[in-house]
Design a protein around this motif. Structure first.
Motif, PDB file in Angstrom:
ATOM      1  N   MET A 119       0.851  -1.200   0.000  1.00 47.68           N
ATOM      2  CA  MET A 119       0.000   0.000   0.000  1.00 47.68           C
ATOM      3  C   MET A 119       0.883   1.245   0.000  1.00 47.68           C
ATOM      4  O   MET A 119       1.537   1.553   0.982  1.00 47.68           O
ATOM      5  CB  MET A 119      -0.895  -0.024   1.252  1.00 47.68           C
ATOM      6  N   PRO A 120       0.914   1.981  -1.110  1.00 47.25           N
ATOM      7  CA  PRO A 120       1.789   3.155  -1.181  1.00 47.25           C
ATOM      8  C   PRO A 120       1.119   4.393  -0.597  1.00 47.25           C
ATOM      9  O   PRO A 120      -0.103   4.455  -0.516  1.00 47.25           O
ATOM     10  CB  PRO A 120       1.951   3.331  -2.694  1.00 47.25           C
TER      11      PRO A 120
ATOM     12  N   TYR B 263       0.120   7.859  -1.731  1.00 46.50           N
ATOM     13  CA  TYR B 263       0.025   8.448  -3.058  1.00 46.50           C
ATOM     14  C   TYR B 263      -0.487   9.861  -2.904  1.00 46.50           C
ATOM     15  O   TYR B 263      -1.150  10.177  -1.931  1.00 46.50           O
ATOM     16  CB  TYR B 263      -0.871   7.618  -3.989  1.00 46.50           C
ATOM     17  N   GLY B 264      -0.152  10.690  -3.868  1.00 45.00           N
ATOM     18  CA  GLY B 264      -0.729  12.020  -3.818  1.00 45.00           C
ATOM     19  C   GLY B 264       0.278  13.103  -3.541  1.00 45.00           C
ATOM     20  O   GLY B 264       1.455  12.925  -3.795  1.00 45.00           O
ATOM     21  N   PRO B 265      -0.201  14.231  -3.016  1.00 47.22           N
ATOM     22  CA  PRO B 265       0.625  15.438  -2.981  1.00 47.22           C
ATOM     23  C   PRO B 265       1.912  15.263  -2.177  1.00 47.22           C
ATOM     24  O   PRO B 265       2.905  15.901  -2.467  1.00 47.22           O
ATOM     25  CB  PRO B 265      -0.293  16.484  -2.347  1.00 47.22           C
ATOM     26  N   GLU B 266       1.896  14.393  -1.168  1.00 47.74           N
ATOM     27  CA  GLU B 266       3.090  14.318  -0.335  1.00 47.74           C
ATOM     28  C   GLU B 266       4.296  13.808  -1.119  1.00 47.74           C
ATOM     29  O   GLU B 266       5.419  14.051  -0.764  1.00 47.74           O
ATOM     30  CB  GLU B 266       2.856  13.457   0.906  1.00 47.74           C
TER      31      GLU B 266
ATOM     32  N   ARG C 287       5.186  14.683  -4.168  1.00 50.70           N
ATOM     33  CA  ARG C 287       5.841  15.774  -4.880  1.00 50.70           C
ATOM     34  C   ARG C 287       6.741  16.556  -3.944  1.00 50.70           C
ATOM     35  O   ARG C 287       7.756  17.071  -4.331  1.00 50.70           O
ATOM     36  CB  ARG C 287       4.792  16.702  -5.499  1.00 50.70           C
TER      37      ARG C 287
ATOM     38  N   ILE D 214      -3.696  -0.875   5.800  1.00 52.50           N
ATOM     39  CA  ILE D 214      -3.318   0.407   6.403  1.00 52.50           C
ATOM     40  C   ILE D 214      -2.990   0.140   7.861  1.00 52.50           C
ATOM     41  O   ILE D 214      -3.805  -0.439   8.581  1.00 52.50           O
ATOM     42  CB  ILE D 214      -4.484   1.406   6.344  1.00 52.50           C
TER      43      ILE D 214
ATOM     44  N   ILE E 211      -7.545  13.993  -3.189  1.00 52.92           N
ATOM     45  CA  ILE E 211      -7.338  12.775  -3.993  1.00 52.92           C
ATOM     46  C   ILE E 211      -7.168  11.547  -3.111  1.00 52.92           C
ATOM     47  O   ILE E 211      -6.966  10.448  -3.595  1.00 52.92           O
ATOM     48  CB  ILE E 211      -6.129  12.929  -4.941  1.00 52.92           C
ATOM     49  N   GLN E 212      -7.272  11.727  -1.796  1.00 51.77           N
ATOM     50  CA  GLN E 212      -7.082  10.607  -0.879  1.00 51.77           C
ATOM     51  C   GLN E 212      -8.380   9.782  -0.736  1.00 51.77           C
ATOM     52  O   GLN E 212      -9.456  10.274  -1.034  1.00 51.77           O
ATOM     53  CB  GLN E 212      -6.633  11.124   0.492  1.00 51.77           C
TER      54      GLN E 212
ATOM     55  N   MET F 239      -3.658  -0.034  -3.936  1.00 50.90           N
ATOM     56  CA  MET F 239      -2.849  -1.076  -3.299  1.00 50.90           C
ATOM     57  C   MET F 239      -2.578  -2.229  -4.254  1.00 50.90           C
ATOM     58  O   MET F 239      -3.324  -2.461  -5.198  1.00 50.90           O
ATOM     59  CB  MET F 239      -3.522  -1.598  -2.031  1.00 50.90           C
ATOM     60  N   MET F 240      -1.460  -2.934  -4.008  1.00 57.29           N
ATOM     61  CA  MET F 240      -1.171  -4.140  -4.781  1.00 57.29           C
ATOM     62  C   MET F 240      -1.367  -5.347  -3.895  1.00 57.29           C
ATOM     63  O   MET F 240      -0.984  -5.348  -2.719  1.00 57.29           O
ATOM     64  CB  MET F 240       0.275  -4.140  -5.267  1.00 57.29           C
TER      65      MET F 240
END
Lengths: 182, 355
Positions: A36-37, A39-42, A44, A63, B117-118, B178-179
């Motif tokens: 689970m990555p 993702y998003g603004p953080e 950049r 999570i 976007i979360q 997620m993968m």
């Protein structure tokens, strides 16, 4: 077996791909896996992290708030995740650029000088594999041959000529890892 | 056993679409579901199966392309994330009104408006209570794993054609990004012959005219049409309810959660059991039709229910309707793109439900 790992560092250091190779290695060994990555603004802004879980059983939450192991590759990530590792857990970090070292005394803490080794052999691209090698040395539930198979699965075919140098880097990491006492 | 792969949820949706024999995908990129079209583009589905992939000029254009292709009896789909799904809502209402099968994927992000976007689950009402105008329902599937992202594409198309109704996969940024390990189903060939008695395939001289429309200016005709739609939704409620129960047999309390939140709750109930608290998890897999009867069956054997959603409390209304005042039902959830941890859920459960 249930291992919950956070891998964190700068974007571009190979944090996400290291996690992916780890997850694929788990699949090769018939484990359940999740990746689970963040993702998003953080991203950049500079930091990237990924939560990888390897387990004998069906995985519940992808999570997590606490982790069995932390693989930490920059100061921001060390500051953020040192407190999130479970007591008795593993903290593995690269010393490059670190000015405030870990302060907890209830963890097993190890250092890997992967950045300087990658610079010494003039191959930045295997940096993350040196780190992963160090982790594999400290945790013996994954066999090296499955990790190499994971590499093969994870890398597109056009990069398969690089598998040998990556496998070599895994071994280098296994040799270079050392304990840290604070 | 099918092929095992490590995939993102979004990629699994895309691969499953090709394997399910989809004829067309029309979309427009938006985080956190852009990998769907990205993966499709890399796969060149037209070369693999003849499937059409088209990036439309907007979400609205994409859903209307879905309407057009669906009216010819083709297996068509689109995907987007919350603000994009809002744009598609007019077209979705038209699809429901015209009784056209189509698959719509919503990889939800935090709202309202452009939001964030979360990940979030704040589109529950929109997905299950209409969303667009008119008295209609979507059949809503809520995957909780990458495996289900793949499986529900196949299932979604089957149900869409069975009921001539749009089906929505209600996912979110967690399951999309997620993968996990996924076992891919064997490819189903694309249908080359269209046998649907309603599909527009070009009228021949010996065939009756077919009309696909959601418009009926005669209110009595339209009322009849509405009753026919309602009969279909009733049939779905009788035949298509799906749910999963985890550790429920000896439970004194229940958590009810779907999708990513159900995964987080799975860990929360494990932590609870370590403390000796007997709590189970009921995970609705279909959000419409909702597992109303199953929830009601708990009313005389448990003490309370916590509805756990990544929003400020939407599914809780359906749970309360299901138990009809016979049990205390409370809500917990972070929102706006913030995700609760298993520990947070357990702490809330102890505070709100066990008191």
């Amino acid at each position: 077996m249930n291992e919950e790992i956070i891998i964190a560092g700068f974007g571009g250091q190979g944090v996400l791909s290291m996690g992916k190779i780890l997850a694929y290695s788990g699949i090769m060994q018939n484990l359940e896996v999740s990746w689970m990555p963040s993702y998003g603004p953080e991203m950049r802004g500079g930091t990237a992290n990924v939560t990888v879980i390897l387990s004998d059983d069906r995985i519940s939450s992808p999570i997590l708030n606490t982790f069995d192991s932390g693989i930490i590759l920059n100061q921001q990530s060390l500051d953020k995740f040192e407190c999130k590792i479970k007591p008795g857990g593993l903290l593995l970090y690269d010393t490059n650029g670190i000015t405030r070292h870990p302060s907890r005394t209830d963890l097993q803490i190890f250092q890997i000088e992967a950045a300087s080794e990658a610079a010494r052999i003039d191959n930045q691209k295997v940096f993350n594999m040196i780190v992963l090698g160090a982790y594999l040395k400290l945790k013996d539930f994954l066999e090296l041959k499955y990790v190499v198979q994971g590499l093969e699965k994870s890398l597109p075919k056009r990069y398969h000529h690089l598998i040998d140098s990556n496998a070599e880097a895994l071994k280098t990491g296994m040799e270079l890892v050392k304990p840290y006492k604070n | 056993m099918g092929e095992l792969k490590l995939m993102k949820g979004n990629e699994a949706i895309a691969e499953a679409a090709i394997r399910a024999g989809a004829d067309a995908y029309f979309g427009y990129p938006i985080t956190p579901q852009s990998e769907v079209m990205e993966y499709l583009a890399a796969q060149q589905p037209h070369k693999r199966t003849g499937m059409v992939l088209l990036q439309a000029e907007s979400e609205i254009a994409a859903i209307n392309m879905v309407y057009g292709a669906a009216s010819t009896g083709k297996k068509t789909m689109t995907s987007s994330s919350s603000p994009g799904i809002s744009l598609k809502m007019e077209g979705i209402s038209y699809l429901a009104g015209a009784e056209l099968p189509a698959l719509i994927v919503n990889v939800v992000r935090g709202g309202p408006g452009l939001g964030t976007i979360q990940p979030s689950q704040s589109d529950y009402f929109q997905a299950t209570k209409g969303g667009g105008h008119g008295d209609y329902r979507l059949l809503v599937l809520a995957p909780a794993s990458v495996q289900e992202m793949s499986d529900f594409v196949k299932l979604g198309f089957e149900l869409a054609f069975k009921y001539r109704n749009p089906v929505m996969i209600l996912s979110d940024g967690i399951i999309g990004q997620m993968m996990e390990k996924v076992e891919l189903f064997d490819p189903i060939p694309r249908k080359t012959e269209i046998n649907e008695p309603w599909a527009l395939t070009g009228k021949s001289s010996d065939r009756k005219k077919r009309v696909v429309t959601s418009l009926d200016l005669d209110p009595y005709g339209n009322e009849k049409h509405n009753h026919e739609l309602q009969r279909k939704y009733k049939e779905m409620e009788e035949n298509e309810v799906r749910f999963e129960e985890i550790d429920c047999s000896d439970a004194e309390y229940l958590m009810v959660a779907y999708g990513s939140s159900a995964r987080i709750c799975q860990k929360a109930i494990k932590l609870a059991r370590l403390k000796g608290i007997k709590v189970g998890l009921l995970r609705p897999i279909t959000l419409f039709p909702f597992p109303t009867k199953q929830l009601y069956s708990y009313t005389n054997r448990i003490k309370g229910i916590l509805s756990v959603e990544l929003n400020t409390g939407q599914m809780i209304e359906d749970i309360r309707l299901a138990v009809n005042g016979k049990l205390p039902v409370e809500h917990f959830g972070r929102c706006g793109g913030v995700v609760h941890s298993p520990e947070e859920v357990l702490a809330a459960f102890e505070k709100i439900i066990m008191k």
